[in-house]
Design a protein around this motif. Sequence first.
Motif, PDB file in Angstrom:
ATOM      1  N   GLY A  50       0.961  -1.593  -0.105  1.00 38.42           N
ATOM      2  CA  GLY A  50       0.289  -0.018   0.066  1.00 38.42           C
ATOM      3  C   GLY A  50       0.793   1.081  -0.468  1.00 38.42           C
ATOM      4  N   ASP A  51       2.136   0.796   0.315  1.00 44.01           N
ATOM      5  CA  ASP A  51       3.289   2.591   0.681  1.00 44.01           C
ATOM      6  C   ASP A  51       2.707   2.401  -0.788  1.00 44.01           C
ATOM      7  N   GLU A  52       3.027   3.994  -1.537  1.00 45.36           N
ATOM      8  CA  GLU A  52       3.552   4.543  -2.607  1.00 45.36           C
ATOM      9  C   GLU A  52       5.385   5.336  -2.463  1.00 45.36           C
ATOM     10  N   ILE A  65       3.182   1.334  -6.815  1.00 45.20           N
ATOM     11  CA  ILE A  65       2.419   1.339  -4.787  1.00 45.20           C
ATOM     12  C   ILE A  65       2.688   0.104  -5.116  1.00 45.20           C
ATOM     13  N   GLN A  67       2.799  -3.741  -3.973  1.00 46.87           N
ATOM     14  CA  GLN A  67       1.397  -5.108  -4.424  1.00 46.87           C
ATOM     15  C   GLN A  67       2.011  -5.764  -2.777  1.00 46.87           C
TER      16      GLN A  67
END
Length: 123
Positions: A50-52, A65, A67
């Motif tokens: 979820g981190d960009e 992003i 996954q």
Amino acid sequence: MPEVTRARVDAWTWAVRLFPTRSAAGAACKAGHVRVNGDRAKPATMVVPGDEIVVRGGERERIVIVQRTVVKRVGAPVAVTCYLDRSPAVVPKEQKVLMGERDRGAGRPTKRDRRLIERLRGH
């Protein structure tokens, strides 16, 4: 392929083939070319799904992003499944803005040269 819940950003970017070596990934983090969720990342910054991650380098900026988190380098087909690519499209060579180039050793531009360069750039 070992999957974990968290991974270091330098190890993850290397594992999913955003960098050719782990040391290059760590050096990019130290130089400030890697951001996680908008914040400058140190090599030991942890990433979770979820981190960009924004990677600046070369001629383009990569925005991905997370996954899946992996810490061991995986093959290219598996690496693509570990992130969602949100990078802007690559600009074709024909559409790139031409920059005024000067001959090597020509010295500083004169006032007239500067005006011509600005006109070329559209200013």
